[in-house]
Design a protein around this motif. Structure first.
Motif, PDB file in Angstrom:
ATOM      1  N   VAL A  65     -23.201 -29.718  47.698  1.00 34.35           N
ATOM      2  CA  VAL A  65     -23.612 -29.588  46.299  1.00 34.35           C
ATOM      3  C   VAL A  65     -22.425 -29.135  45.452  1.00 34.35           C
ATOM      4  O   VAL A  65     -21.371 -28.776  45.979  1.00 34.35           O
ATOM      5  CB  VAL A  65     -24.767 -28.564  46.126  1.00 34.35           C
ATOM      6  CG1 VAL A  65     -26.028 -29.036  46.840  1.00 34.35           C
ATOM      7  CG2 VAL A  65     -24.353 -27.181  46.616  1.00 34.35           C
ATOM      8  N   TRP A  66     -22.619 -29.165  44.164  1.00 26.65           N
ATOM      9  CA  TRP A  66     -21.699 -28.581  43.203  1.00 26.65           C
ATOM     10  C   TRP A  66     -22.473 -27.515  42.440  1.00 26.65           C
ATOM     11  O   TRP A  66     -23.671 -27.673  42.193  1.00 26.65           O
ATOM     12  CB  TRP A  66     -21.181 -29.637  42.232  1.00 26.65           C
ATOM     13  CG  TRP A  66     -20.163 -30.541  42.842  1.00 26.65           C
ATOM     14  CD1 TRP A  66     -20.412 -31.654  43.600  1.00 26.65           C
ATOM     15  CD2 TRP A  66     -18.749 -30.391  42.771  1.00 26.65           C
ATOM     16  NE1 TRP A  66     -19.225 -32.206  44.000  1.00 26.65           N
ATOM     17  CE2 TRP A  66     -18.192 -31.459  43.495  1.00 26.65           C
ATOM     18  CE3 TRP A  66     -17.905 -29.470  42.153  1.00 26.65           C
ATOM     19  CZ2 TRP A  66     -16.825 -31.623  43.631  1.00 26.65           C
ATOM     20  CZ3 TRP A  66     -16.538 -29.641  42.273  1.00 26.65           C
ATOM     21  CH2 TRP A  66     -16.007 -30.707  43.017  1.00 26.65           C
ATOM     22  N   THR A  67     -21.788 -26.429  42.105  1.00 21.49           N
ATOM     23  CA  THR A  67     -22.407 -25.386  41.285  1.00 21.49           C
ATOM     24  C   THR A  67     -21.601 -25.226  40.006  1.00 21.49           C
ATOM     25  O   THR A  67     -20.403 -25.512  39.973  1.00 21.49           O
ATOM     26  CB  THR A  67     -22.452 -24.035  42.024  1.00 21.49           C
ATOM     27  OG1 THR A  67     -21.125 -23.676  42.423  1.00 21.49           O
ATOM     28  CG2 THR A  67     -23.356 -24.111  43.243  1.00 21.49           C
ATOM     29  N   SER A  68     -22.288 -24.759  38.976  1.00 21.06           N
ATOM     30  CA  SER A  68     -21.583 -24.473  37.729  1.00 21.06           C
ATOM     31  C   SER A  68     -22.177 -23.244  37.071  1.00 21.06           C
ATOM     32  O   SER A  68     -23.376 -22.967  37.204  1.00 21.06           O
ATOM     33  CB  SER A  68     -21.647 -25.679  36.776  1.00 21.06           C
ATOM     34  OG  SER A  68     -22.976 -25.930  36.367  1.00 21.06           O
ATOM     35  N   VAL A  69     -21.298 -22.505  36.391  1.00 19.76           N
ATOM     36  CA  VAL A  69     -21.690 -21.305  35.658  1.00 19.76           C
ATOM     37  C   VAL A  69     -20.890 -21.283  34.367  1.00 19.76           C
ATOM     38  O   VAL A  69     -19.653 -21.371  34.397  1.00 19.76           O
ATOM     39  CB  VAL A  69     -21.397 -20.014  36.467  1.00 19.76           C
ATOM     40  CG1 VAL A  69     -21.722 -18.778  35.647  1.00 19.76           C
ATOM     41  CG2 VAL A  69     -22.153 -20.013  37.787  1.00 19.76           C
ATOM     42  N   LYS A  70     -21.578 -21.157  33.258  1.00 21.28           N
ATOM     43  CA  LYS A  70     -20.880 -21.056  31.975  1.00 21.28           C
ATOM     44  C   LYS A  70     -20.168 -19.704  31.895  1.00 21.28           C
ATOM     45  O   LYS A  70     -20.677 -18.696  32.391  1.00 21.28           O
ATOM     46  CB  LYS A  70     -21.858 -21.196  30.813  1.00 21.28           C
ATOM     47  CG  LYS A  70     -22.412 -22.584  30.674  1.00 21.28           C
ATOM     48  CD  LYS A  70     -23.263 -22.678  29.434  1.00 21.28           C
ATOM     49  CE  LYS A  70     -23.624 -24.129  29.199  1.00 21.28           C
ATOM     50  NZ  LYS A  70     -23.613 -24.466  27.796  1.00 21.28           N
ATOM     51  N   PRO A 100     -20.378 -31.773  38.060  1.00 25.05           N
ATOM     52  CA  PRO A 100     -20.905 -31.820  36.700  1.00 25.05           C
ATOM     53  C   PRO A 100     -19.790 -31.899  35.656  1.00 25.05           C
ATOM     54  O   PRO A 100     -18.680 -31.420  35.875  1.00 25.05           O
ATOM     55  CB  PRO A 100     -21.669 -30.501  36.575  1.00 25.05           C
ATOM     56  CG  PRO A 100     -20.952 -29.578  37.497  1.00 25.05           C
ATOM     57  CD  PRO A 100     -20.486 -30.447  38.647  1.00 25.05           C
ATOM     58  N   GLY A 101     -20.113 -32.498  34.552  1.00 25.71           N
ATOM     59  CA  GLY A 101     -19.210 -32.502  33.402  1.00 25.71           C
ATOM     60  C   GLY A 101     -19.770 -31.530  32.381  1.00 25.71           C
ATOM     61  O   GLY A 101     -20.634 -30.721  32.682  1.00 25.71           O
ATOM     62  N   GLY A 102     -19.284 -31.615  31.179  1.00 23.68           N
ATOM     63  CA  GLY A 102     -19.830 -30.783  30.118  1.00 23.68           C
ATOM     64  C   GLY A 102     -19.077 -29.494  29.920  1.00 23.68           C
ATOM     65  O   GLY A 102     -17.906 -29.371  30.274  1.00 23.68           O
ATOM     66  N   SER A 103     -19.781 -28.495  29.385  1.00 20.81           N
ATOM     67  CA  SER A 103     -19.118 -27.276  28.936  1.00 20.81           C
ATOM     68  C   SER A 103     -18.914 -26.171  29.970  1.00 20.81           C
ATOM     69  O   SER A 103     -18.122 -25.269  29.719  1.00 20.81           O
ATOM     70  CB  SER A 103     -19.878 -26.696  27.735  1.00 20.81           C
ATOM     71  OG  SER A 103     -21.178 -26.301  28.130  1.00 20.81           O
ATOM     72  N   PRO A 104     -19.603 -26.149  31.129  1.00 22.88           N
ATOM     73  CA  PRO A 104     -19.346 -25.044  32.056  1.00 22.88           C
ATOM     74  C   PRO A 104     -17.874 -24.982  32.479  1.00 22.88           C
ATOM     75  O   PRO A 104     -17.290 -25.989  32.851  1.00 22.88           O
ATOM     76  CB  PRO A 104     -20.244 -25.344  33.251  1.00 22.88           C
ATOM     77  CG  PRO A 104     -21.324 -26.192  32.698  1.00 22.88           C
ATOM     78  CD  PRO A 104     -20.667 -27.019  31.630  1.00 22.88           C
ATOM     79  N   ARG A 105     -17.290 -23.786  32.386  1.00 22.99           N
ATOM     80  CA  ARG A 105     -15.880 -23.592  32.739  1.00 22.99           C
ATOM     81  C   ARG A 105     -15.704 -23.307  34.223  1.00 22.99           C
ATOM     82  O   ARG A 105     -14.603 -23.394  34.753  1.00 22.99           O
ATOM     83  CB  ARG A 105     -15.260 -22.433  31.939  1.00 22.99           C
ATOM     84  CG  ARG A 105     -15.402 -22.490  30.458  1.00 22.99           C
ATOM     85  CD  ARG A 105     -14.994 -23.728  29.668  1.00 22.99           C
ATOM     86  NE  ARG A 105     -14.022 -24.633  30.197  1.00 22.99           N
ATOM     87  CZ  ARG A 105     -14.101 -25.963  30.090  1.00 22.99           C
ATOM     88  NH1 ARG A 105     -15.111 -26.528  29.486  1.00 22.99           N
ATOM     89  NH2 ARG A 105     -13.172 -26.739  30.571  1.00 22.99           N
ATOM     90  N   ASN A 106     -16.764 -22.911  34.894  1.00 25.03           N
ATOM     91  CA  ASN A 106     -16.691 -22.565  36.313  1.00 25.03           C
ATOM     92  C   ASN A 106     -17.479 -23.604  37.098  1.00 25.03           C
ATOM     93  O   ASN A 106     -18.708 -23.667  37.007  1.00 25.03           O
ATOM     94  CB  ASN A 106     -17.270 -21.165  36.544  1.00 25.03           C
ATOM     95  CG  ASN A 106     -16.499 -20.116  35.785  1.00 25.03           C
ATOM     96  OD1 ASN A 106     -15.341 -19.864  36.073  1.00 25.03           O
ATOM     97  ND2 ASN A 106     -17.131 -19.510  34.778  1.00 25.03           N
ATOM     98  N   VAL A 107     -16.781 -24.419  37.867  1.00 25.22           N
ATOM     99  CA  VAL A 107     -17.405 -25.495  38.644  1.00 25.22           C
ATOM    100  C   VAL A 107     -16.794 -25.474  40.041  1.00 25.22           C
ATOM    101  O   VAL A 107     -15.569 -25.493  40.181  1.00 25.22           O
ATOM    102  CB  VAL A 107     -17.155 -26.868  37.972  1.00 25.22           C
ATOM    103  CG1 VAL A 107     -17.743 -27.986  38.814  1.00 25.22           C
ATOM    104  CG2 VAL A 107     -17.731 -26.888  36.559  1.00 25.22           C
ATOM    105  N   TRP A 108     -17.670 -25.406  41.072  1.00 21.82           N
ATOM    106  CA  TRP A 108     -17.185 -25.329  42.448  1.00 21.82           C
ATOM    107  C   TRP A 108     -18.013 -26.214  43.376  1.00 21.82           C
ATOM    108  O   TRP A 108     -19.229 -26.280  43.240  1.00 21.82           O
ATOM    109  CB  TRP A 108     -17.277 -23.896  42.976  1.00 21.82           C
ATOM    110  CG  TRP A 108     -16.685 -22.867  42.100  1.00 21.82           C
ATOM    111  CD1 TRP A 108     -15.355 -22.625  41.904  1.00 21.82           C
ATOM    112  CD2 TRP A 108     -17.386 -21.925  41.284  1.00 21.82           C
ATOM    113  NE1 TRP A 108     -15.195 -21.581  41.028  1.00 21.82           N
ATOM    114  CE2 TRP A 108     -16.413 -21.134  40.623  1.00 21.82           C
ATOM    115  CE3 TRP A 108     -18.728 -21.669  41.040  1.00 21.82           C
ATOM    116  CZ2 TRP A 108     -16.756 -20.111  39.749  1.00 21.82           C
ATOM    117  CZ3 TRP A 108     -19.067 -20.655  40.161  1.00 21.82           C
ATOM    118  CH2 TRP A 108     -18.076 -19.890  39.532  1.00 21.82           C
TER     119      TRP A 108
END
Length: 183
Positions: free
Chosen positions: A169-174, A115-123
């Protein structure tokens, strides 16, 4: 749910003290004015239900309530996780402070592509287990970058994304969705 509703109604009109012993965290937080969490004969936490839910004092309490809980050490730019990896957080603690990062499963976004965008935590990760909980699915995702992570998504989202056991998959957490509890 019907029994909880009946009991809650009864307790609201009861003028005395009532002690409820349960192994169901949903019952505890929905019925009690105060929750005492015991493990191995020790009191882990004694607080109002909202406080226990928002700020669990141990990984065990957090997981019992269905939250992701990662212990770590505060650094200048986030949290160095005890199990390895790094977590960007919005709130800060003194450098070197021991902390528990709490992430609600509904705050975890699941994607098929990075993912792109504002989440700083991407795994990146791999789906290890999918469990139906009411009208939602709890998806356990393993990653080499961080400890196992539980996400909560709708069945429609899972179908649209093709989420199945073993899927990459990819996960993201703001950063703003991470709560730190100072230990």
């Amino acid at each position: 749910a019907r029994v909880r509703h009946t009991l809650r109604t009864h307790l609201a009109g009861f003028g005395g003290v009532c002690l409820i012993v349960t192994h169901d965290p949903v019952e505890a937080v929905s019925l009690a004015d105060r929750v005492l969490v015991l493990a191995h004969g020790r009191a882990l936490q004694d607080a109002p239900p909202a406080e226990v839910t928002r700020h669990p004092r141990s990984p065990w309490v957090a997981r019992m309530l269905g939250r992701n809980a990662w212990p770590g050490t505060a650094s200048a730019d986030g949290l160095a996780l005890a199990a390895g990896g790094r977590l960007v957080v919005a709130e800060t603690l003194p450098k070197g402070a021991k902390a528990l990062a709490i992430i609600a499963p509904e705050a975890v976004s699941v994607h098929r592509d990075r993912p792109g965008g504002s989440p700083r935590n991407v795994w990146p990760g791999t789906v290890r287990e999918i469990t139906a909980v009411g009208s939602r699915l709890r998806v356990l995702i393993a990653s080499a970058k961080v400890p196992d992570l539980v996400a909560e998504i709708t069945p429609d989202a899972a179908a649209e994304l093709g989420i199945v056991d073993g899927a990459a998959v990819w996960t993201s957490v703001k950063a703003t969705e991470v709560t730190l509890v100072h230990l």
